[in-house]
Scaffold this motif. Structure first.
Motif, PDB file in Angstrom:
ATOM      1  N   ALA A 276      -1.962  70.222  64.401  1.00 20.61           N
ATOM      2  CA  ALA A 276      -3.408  70.208  64.636  1.00 20.61           C
ATOM      3  C   ALA A 276      -4.034  71.584  64.448  1.00 20.61           C
ATOM      4  O   ALA A 276      -5.130  71.719  63.898  1.00 20.61           O
ATOM      5  CB  ALA A 276      -3.694  69.698  66.048  1.00 20.61           C
ATOM      6  N   ALA A 277      -3.328  72.638  64.862  1.00 19.72           N
ATOM      7  CA  ALA A 277      -3.914  73.983  64.869  1.00 19.72           C
ATOM      8  C   ALA A 277      -3.871  74.678  63.517  1.00 19.72           C
ATOM      9  O   ALA A 277      -4.659  75.587  63.261  1.00 19.72           O
ATOM     10  CB  ALA A 277      -3.206  74.843  65.905  1.00 19.72           C
ATOM     11  N   LEU A 278      -2.953  74.261  62.636  1.00 20.45           N
ATOM     12  CA  LEU A 278      -2.746  74.986  61.386  1.00 20.45           C
ATOM     13  C   LEU A 278      -3.331  74.278  60.169  1.00 20.45           C
ATOM     14  O   LEU A 278      -3.216  74.776  59.048  1.00 20.45           O
ATOM     15  CB  LEU A 278      -1.238  75.204  61.161  1.00 20.45           C
ATOM     16  CG  LEU A 278      -0.495  75.978  62.254  1.00 20.45           C
ATOM     17  CD1 LEU A 278       0.994  76.035  61.952  1.00 20.45           C
ATOM     18  CD2 LEU A 278      -1.067  77.381  62.434  1.00 20.45           C
ATOM     19  N   THR A 279      -3.958  73.153  60.386  1.00 23.59           N
ATOM     20  CA  THR A 279      -4.347  72.298  59.260  1.00 23.59           C
ATOM     21  C   THR A 279      -5.368  72.930  58.326  1.00 23.59           C
ATOM     22  O   THR A 279      -5.426  72.587  57.136  1.00 23.59           O
ATOM     23  CB  THR A 279      -4.877  70.948  59.792  1.00 23.59           C
ATOM     24  OG1 THR A 279      -5.094  70.066  58.703  1.00 23.59           O
ATOM     25  CG2 THR A 279      -6.167  71.124  60.573  1.00 23.59           C
ATOM     26  N   ASP A 280      -6.175  73.884  58.809  1.00 28.70           N
ATOM     27  CA  ASP A 280      -7.211  74.471  57.969  1.00 28.70           C
ATOM     28  C   ASP A 280      -6.778  75.761  57.286  1.00 28.70           C
ATOM     29  O   ASP A 280      -7.563  76.398  56.581  1.00 28.70           O
ATOM     30  CB  ASP A 280      -8.469  74.751  58.811  1.00 28.70           C
ATOM     31  CG  ASP A 280      -8.220  75.756  59.923  1.00 28.70           C
ATOM     32  OD1 ASP A 280      -7.091  75.747  60.492  1.00 28.70           O
ATOM     33  OD2 ASP A 280      -9.120  76.552  60.235  1.00 28.70           O
ATOM     34  N   LEU A 281      -5.535  76.165  57.466  1.00 25.67           N
ATOM     35  CA  LEU A 281      -5.042  77.410  56.885  1.00 25.67           C
ATOM     36  C   LEU A 281      -4.395  77.148  55.523  1.00 25.67           C
ATOM     37  O   LEU A 281      -4.011  76.019  55.214  1.00 25.67           O
ATOM     38  CB  LEU A 281      -4.027  78.059  57.836  1.00 25.67           C
ATOM     39  CG  LEU A 281      -4.589  78.541  59.176  1.00 25.67           C
ATOM     40  CD1 LEU A 281      -3.474  79.093  60.048  1.00 25.67           C
ATOM     41  CD2 LEU A 281      -5.679  79.594  58.984  1.00 25.67           C
ATOM     42  N   PRO A 282      -4.251  78.198  54.706  1.00 21.88           N
ATOM     43  CA  PRO A 282      -3.617  78.034  53.386  1.00 21.88           C
ATOM     44  C   PRO A 282      -2.100  77.859  53.517  1.00 21.88           C
ATOM     45  O   PRO A 282      -1.307  78.716  53.116  1.00 21.88           O
ATOM     46  CB  PRO A 282      -3.996  79.324  52.647  1.00 21.88           C
ATOM     47  CG  PRO A 282      -4.218  80.330  53.722  1.00 21.88           C
ATOM     48  CD  PRO A 282      -4.780  79.578  54.883  1.00 21.88           C
ATOM     49  N   LEU A 283      -1.734  76.733  54.109  1.00 18.49           N
ATOM     50  CA  LEU A 283      -0.349  76.388  54.377  1.00 18.49           C
ATOM     51  C   LEU A 283      -0.088  74.954  53.943  1.00 18.49           C
ATOM     52  O   LEU A 283      -0.981  74.110  54.000  1.00 18.49           O
ATOM     53  CB  LEU A 283      -0.038  76.487  55.879  1.00 18.49           C
ATOM     54  CG  LEU A 283      -0.175  77.835  56.563  1.00 18.49           C
ATOM     55  CD1 LEU A 283      -0.088  77.671  58.074  1.00 18.49           C
ATOM     56  CD2 LEU A 283       0.913  78.799  56.073  1.00 18.49           C
ATOM     57  N   THR A 284       1.140  74.677  53.558  1.00 18.06           N
ATOM     58  CA  THR A 284       1.597  73.303  53.392  1.00 18.06           C
ATOM     59  C   THR A 284       2.435  72.977  54.612  1.00 18.06           C
ATOM     60  O   THR A 284       3.453  73.640  54.885  1.00 18.06           O
ATOM     61  CB  THR A 284       2.433  73.149  52.114  1.00 18.06           C
ATOM     62  OG1 THR A 284       1.629  73.538  50.993  1.00 18.06           O
ATOM     63  CG2 THR A 284       2.886  71.707  51.940  1.00 18.06           C
ATOM     64  N   LEU A 285       1.995  71.980  55.374  1.00 17.61           N
ATOM     65  CA  LEU A 285       2.645  71.630  56.632  1.00 17.61           C
ATOM     66  C   LEU A 285       3.693  70.545  56.406  1.00 17.61           C
ATOM     67  O   LEU A 285       3.673  69.850  55.392  1.00 17.61           O
ATOM     68  CB  LEU A 285       1.596  71.157  57.644  1.00 17.61           C
ATOM     69  CG  LEU A 285       0.461  72.140  57.946  1.00 17.61           C
ATOM     70  CD1 LEU A 285      -0.465  71.561  59.013  1.00 17.61           C
ATOM     71  CD2 LEU A 285       1.002  73.491  58.387  1.00 17.61           C
ATOM     72  N   PRO A 286       4.617  70.386  57.353  1.00 16.38           N
ATOM     73  CA  PRO A 286       5.645  69.348  57.214  1.00 16.38           C
ATOM     74  C   PRO A 286       5.040  67.966  57.025  1.00 16.38           C
ATOM     75  O   PRO A 286       4.019  67.634  57.640  1.00 16.38           O
ATOM     76  CB  PRO A 286       6.419  69.432  58.529  1.00 16.38           C
ATOM     77  CG  PRO A 286       6.167  70.807  59.037  1.00 16.38           C
ATOM     78  CD  PRO A 286       4.787  71.167  58.585  1.00 16.38           C
ATOM     79  N   CYS A 287       5.679  67.177  56.180  1.00 14.87           N
ATOM     80  CA  CYS A 287       5.219  65.829  55.862  1.00 14.87           C
ATOM     81  C   CYS A 287       6.290  64.836  56.291  1.00 14.87           C
ATOM     82  O   CYS A 287       7.480  65.051  56.047  1.00 14.87           O
ATOM     83  CB  CYS A 287       4.965  65.711  54.355  1.00 14.87           C
ATOM     84  SG  CYS A 287       4.466  64.066  53.817  1.00 14.87           S
ATOM     85  N   ALA A 288       5.883  63.748  56.925  1.00 14.38           N
ATOM     86  CA  ALA A 288       6.832  62.768  57.442  1.00 14.38           C
ATOM     87  C   ALA A 288       7.465  61.961  56.311  1.00 14.38           C
ATOM     88  O   ALA A 288       6.793  61.542  55.374  1.00 14.38           O
ATOM     89  CB  ALA A 288       6.139  61.828  58.422  1.00 14.38           C
TER      90      ALA A 288
END
Length: 389
Positions: A276-288
């Motif tokens: 929830a906290a990192l979603t707007d950053l230039p990051l690719t987050l873990p995907c289920a």
């Protein structure tokens, strides 16, 4: 320093170990048997065979699958060295299947294509080690179907995935793999200090795994080539190893197993806060992964480096300088000098190499406070938005 992972121990764990220290058995005794039975019950498997570490577990699992000289083991390049080295210990050749760009696990679609070519060339794998990276299983349903079609043995390296589920069942249940390996290293989901276990539903595999962990010895007359000389008698019927786990370690494991649900719940809550906290950053987050529910041994992000002024290394080192013990899981195995000597080179598995150039493992462990996590998020946000280390 906030570590990327650490053990969570309490007085119950200490008391369990002390009780064994004050008992008559320190190794290969009743506590070990209870731990094996409890783990098997927890993951809905027929048998558990405990050993000194997960590397040993992978080794004897490969041997139990009759992997040997001239055979071929495939695994993912995005893993710890042991997932590949276990094949080399058996004298087998090793090859890799690149990772899915979304889940960072072994890509079952690429596996299917590679198997078609291997069948045509007469060089199919005998064993596939499917790694549940970060605590999330691969597309095990597709992998199991391919194993049936092409005749290879599936070993799931679930070192990260104690307490995870796949297709609504516990990882380790054996529905999609002949054997599953767990790790109990201190940074893993539960710990025995060092330790590992192989889960299987096949009694003949369990019997051989137990023999292999203890010098290849047997006291079973069925496997001897002559009648017993007496109650003391045993025979070494194959080359085995001293891979035994102690009752001291097993006592800690049993105590830790009682807290598994709490550990998994906390890890999942921390992962949800990161998401929830990192979603707007230039990051690719873990995907289920479809059908998989992760144990969240690791929480890995990928920097969208094309959108950043800081380099991957600069972000990593700045987080370390800020007291955040980030890590990187993993250096692609095929790029290690040992595997380069076997013929692998840069560019062989491009998605794993892209992943390596972007990945950072953020801290996640049950005792991590929300204040600590907020600090990690704050420092990462500062670096990525200001571009200043």
């Amino acid at each position: 320093m906030i570590p990327y992972g650490r053990q969570s121990l309490d007085q119950a764990d200490i008391d369990a170990v002390v009780e064994v220290l004050q008992s008559d058995w320190l190794t290969q005794g009743p506590t070990l048997e209870r731990f094996e039975v409890a783990m098997a019950a927890r993951v809905e498997a027929g048998f558990g065979v405990a050993v000194c570490n997960a590397t040993a577990a992978l080794h004897i699992a490969c041997l139990a699958a009759d992997l040997g000289q001239g055979d071929l083991l495939w695994t993912t390049p995005n893993t710890f060295l042991a997932s590949a080295n276990c094949g080399r210990y058996c004298g087998a050749d090793v090859d890799f299947v690149d990772i899915d760009p979304l889940t960072w696990n072994l890509d079952a679609r690429l596996l299917a294509r590679k198997l078609e070519v291997a069948e045509r060339d007469g060089r199919l794998p005998k064993v596939l080690v499917a790694v549940a990276f970060s605590g999330q299983s691969c597309d095990m349903r597709s992998i199991a179907q391919l194993a049936t079609r092409y005749g290879f043995t599936v070993i799931e390296d679930a070192s990260h995935a104690v307490g995870a589920t796949y297709a609504g069942r516990p990882v380790g249940c054996g529905e999609f793999a002949a054997m599953t390996v767990f790790s109990f290293h201190p940074v893993k989901i539960i710990t025995t200090g060092e330790g590992g276990m192989v889960m299987t539903n096949r009694p003949e595999l369990a019997e051989r795994l137990r023999r292999l962990r203890s010098h290849g010895m047997t006291r079973d007359p069925v496997h001897m080539d002559e009648p017993s000389h007496g109650p003391w008698y045993y025979q070494q019927v194959e080359l085995g190893f001293n891979y035994r786990m102690t009752d001291i370690q097993a006592a800690l494991g049993l105590s830790q197993l009682n807290k598994l649900d709490a550990f998994i719940g906390r890890r999942r809550a921390l992962a949800a806060r990161y998401q929830a906290a990192l979603t707007d950053l230039p990051l690719t987050l873990p995907c289920a992964q479809t059908e998989a529910e992760s144990a969240w041994h690791l929480y890995v992000v990928r920097l969208q480096t094309e959108r950043l002024t800081l380099s991957h290394r600069e972000v990593f080192e700045a987080l370390r300088a800020a007291g955040i013990g980030v890590n990187l899981h993993y250096i692609p195995v095929h790029l290690q000098p040992y595997y380069r000597e076997l013929g692998f080179t840069s560019g062989d598995f491009p998605e794993a190499e892209r992943y390596y150039a972007q990945a950072i493992s953020l801290p996640i462990f049950p005792a991590m406070s929300e204040t600590q996590q907020d600090y990690v998020i704050e420092q990462l946000r500062r670096l990525l938005t200001t571009g200043k280390a």
